[in-house]
Enzyme design. Structure first.
Site, PDB file in Angstrom:
ATOM      1  N   LYS A 106      -8.245   8.465 -18.658  1.00  0.00           N
ATOM      2  CA  LYS A 106      -8.533   9.123 -19.936  1.00  0.00           C
ATOM      3  C   LYS A 106      -7.305   9.104 -20.854  1.00  0.00           C
ATOM      4  O   LYS A 106      -6.821   8.036 -21.168  1.00  0.00           O
ATOM      5  CB  LYS A 106      -9.044  10.545 -19.649  1.00  0.00           C
TER       6      LYS A 106
ATOM      7  N   ASP B 291      -7.103  20.331 -12.590  1.00  0.00           N
ATOM      8  CA  ASP B 291      -7.458  19.042 -13.177  1.00  0.00           C
ATOM      9  C   ASP B 291      -7.086  19.116 -14.660  1.00  0.00           C
ATOM     10  O   ASP B 291      -7.742  19.814 -15.436  1.00  0.00           O
ATOM     11  CB  ASP B 291      -8.959  18.787 -12.983  1.00  0.00           C
TER      12      ASP B 291
ATOM     13  N   ARG C 144       0.861  -1.195   0.000  1.00  0.00           N
ATOM     14  CA  ARG C 144       0.000   0.000   0.000  1.00  0.00           C
ATOM     15  C   ARG C 144       0.895   1.242   0.000  1.00  0.00           C
ATOM     16  O   ARG C 144       0.618   2.229  -0.669  1.00  0.00           O
ATOM     17  CB  ARG C 144      -0.939   0.004   1.215  1.00  0.00           C
TER      18      ARG C 144
ATOM     19  N   TYR D 258     -16.149  18.775 -14.233  1.00  0.00           N
ATOM     20  CA  TYR D 258     -16.665  17.412 -14.271  1.00  0.00           C
ATOM     21  C   TYR D 258     -17.709  17.233 -13.159  1.00  0.00           C
ATOM     22  O   TYR D 258     -17.468  17.596 -12.002  1.00  0.00           O
ATOM     23  CB  TYR D 258     -15.501  16.423 -14.110  1.00  0.00           C
TER      24      TYR D 258
HETATM   25  C1  LIG Z   1     -12.112  16.075 -15.953  1.00  0.00           C
HETATM   26  C2  LIG Z   1     -12.299  14.842 -15.119  1.00  0.00           C
HETATM   27  N1  LIG Z   1     -11.758  14.790 -13.899  1.00  0.00           N
HETATM   28  C3  LIG Z   1     -11.907  13.706 -13.105  1.00  0.00           C
HETATM   29  C4  LIG Z   1     -12.643  12.611 -13.512  1.00  0.00           C
HETATM   30  C5  LIG Z   1     -12.810  11.441 -12.593  1.00  0.00           C
HETATM   31  O1  LIG Z   1     -11.952  10.403 -12.931  1.00  0.00           O
HETATM   32  P1  LIG Z   1     -12.240   8.855 -12.663  1.00  0.00           P
HETATM   33  O2  LIG Z   1     -13.439   8.475 -13.474  1.00  0.00           O
HETATM   34  O3  LIG Z   1     -10.980   8.180 -13.098  1.00  0.00           O
HETATM   35  O4  LIG Z   1     -12.481   8.702 -11.205  1.00  0.00           O
HETATM   36  C6  LIG Z   1     -13.222  12.623 -14.774  1.00  0.00           C
HETATM   37  C7  LIG Z   1     -14.011  11.465 -15.226  1.00  0.00           C
HETATM   38  O5  LIG Z   1     -14.707  11.503 -16.211  1.00  0.00           O
HETATM   39  C8  LIG Z   1     -13.056  13.770 -15.602  1.00  0.00           C
HETATM   40  O6  LIG Z   1     -13.611  13.854 -16.816  1.00  0.00           O
END
Ligand SMILES: Cc1ncc(COP(=O)(O)O)c(C=O)c1O
Length: 379
Positions: free
Chosen positions: A195, A170, A46, A98
């Site tokens: 992604k 992000d 971990r 998001y």
């Molecule tokens: C811009 C963005 N940030 C964070 C996330 C969250 O990521 P995860 O689905 O890997 O938890 C997403 C998911 O679609 C996203 O589009």
């Protein structure tokens, strides 16, 4: 080293024991210690795992940061960053981001005494005016999901730093190939590695990158204490995906620009949201801040019925949540990714029943356009 070289080599020395050119999957939960009080840098998986460590070194290099920590999902990466805060702390965040991040802030973190102000971060004055003496984080997404609004990272970082707040970006939509927020003053960069970084729609993960030893130490403590780590196998998959990040992003970019131009000239499309188009309100900023415009495009079809007919007819493009894979994914933000955003906010932002978002893959662009053409005109 150049970006493509780092994609392939950063953090990925040949394996010491065998010379294996690919970092092995260290599928182990613990490590034998040769004697009490002595170990080889690994005690329990971990806390640390060599496959994850290789990926962390790689992603830190790509984001031009010093440290990275990988998590079980993008959401757990974001959640861990917010565990740096304490009850009573305030956050300024983008009003359009998001939907899952908004859900985490509103439905989970508010319960623990954090407060949030949501503003249009494309307007630096709006960020400045929302700052209070308790603001500890300015959380930015640029371009935003799904309205593709671009925020001036350097200007917002100056405002945040003046008040002693951290800037967290992000960078999922861009990947470090298109934008490296640390170069513009960000303190922390987060990604859903699910992604573009992994790029093959076969792993869920996240990463937190920073340039500060102090922040990294705290994130490392939280990663171990809370435990939402990326598995060795997923670490291997993301490492493998990242090797081709530069070539994939080049192809995504080419297809993204071609697709945006096709949509902008289509009679059934009311509006296209893409920072690469000259009429995008932050086109000049995007040109300065990004090394391309990416593969995410949103477009307005006028009504739910139009969007449904269109989405039901696509064949090559896959209807589904997510983005950033080699395959083209198409979605309906209002009912899918942004269903957790209150309806009034959705209306104000333009997340309408007729809005469609496409993550343009790296297939032949002629085939993608033929698929959309059929969806617009087919029976
Ligand atoms: C811009 C963005 N940030 C964070 C996330 C969250 O990521 P995860 O689905 O890997 O938890 C997403 C998911 O679609 C996203 O589009």
């Amino acid at each position: 080293m150049g970006f493509s070289t780092d994609c392939i080599h950063a953090g990925q020395e040949p394996d010491e024991t065998t010379g294996a050119v690919s970092v092995p999957i260290y599928q182990t939960s613990t490590y034998v210690q040769p004697e009490l009080g002595r170990h080889k840098g690994y005690e329990y998986a971990r806390t640390k795992n060599p496959t994850r460590s290789a990926l962390e070194a790689n992603l830190a290099a790509l984001e031009r940061g010093k440290h990275a920590h990988c998590f079980a999902s993008g959401m757990s990466a974001i959640d861990t960053v917010f565990r740096l805060l304490e009850s009573g702390d305030h956050v300024v965040a983008g009003e359009n981001m998001y939907g899952g991040s908004f859900r985490l802030f509103h439905r989970v973190l508010e319960k623990y005494g954090l407060t949030f102000s949501y503003v249009n971060t494309a307007c630096v004055d709006a960020v400045r005016n929302a700052m209070t003496d308790s603001t500890r984080i300015v959380f930015l997404e640029t371009p935003t999901n799904p309205m593709m609004t671009v925020t001036d990272l350097a200007a917002c970082a100056a405002v945040a730093h003046e008040r002693g707040a951290l800037v967290v970006v992000d960078n999922t939509f861009c990947s470090p190939y298109l934008q490296r927020p640390i170069e513009h003053g960000a303190d922390i960069v987060v990604h859903s590695t699910t992604k573009f970084l992994n790029g093959h729609s076969d792993s869920v993960g996240g990463v937190v990158v920073s340039n500060s030893d102090e922040i990294a130490e705290q994130i490392g403590f939280l990663q171990n204490a809370v435990g939402a780590i990326l598995s060795p196998f997923d670490s291997f998959l993301v490492l493998r995906g990242v090797k081709t990040l530069a070539v994939r992003m080049k192809a995504h970019e080419e297809n993204g620009v071609a697709m945006a131009n096709y949509l902008a000239n289509h009679g059934k499309v009311k509006k296209v949201y893409y920072p690469g188009l000259r009429d995008h309100p932050q086109h000049e900023l995007a040109k300065r801040q990004m090394d391309g415009f990416g593969a995410l495009i949103s477009f307005e079809l006028g009504s739910y019925e139009n969007a449904k007919t269109f989405l039901d007819r696509v064949r090559l493009c896959s209807l589904g949540e997510s983005l950033g894979g080699v395959e083209t994914l198409i979605s309906h933000p209002e009912s899918m990714t942004h269903a957790s955003v209150p309806i009034e906010t959705r209306k104000r932002l333009g997340i309408t029943p007729g809005l469609v978002r496409i993550s343009v893959g790296i297939e032949d662009i002629e085939d993608l356009i033929a698929d959309l053409e059929n969806a617009f005109d087919g029976e």
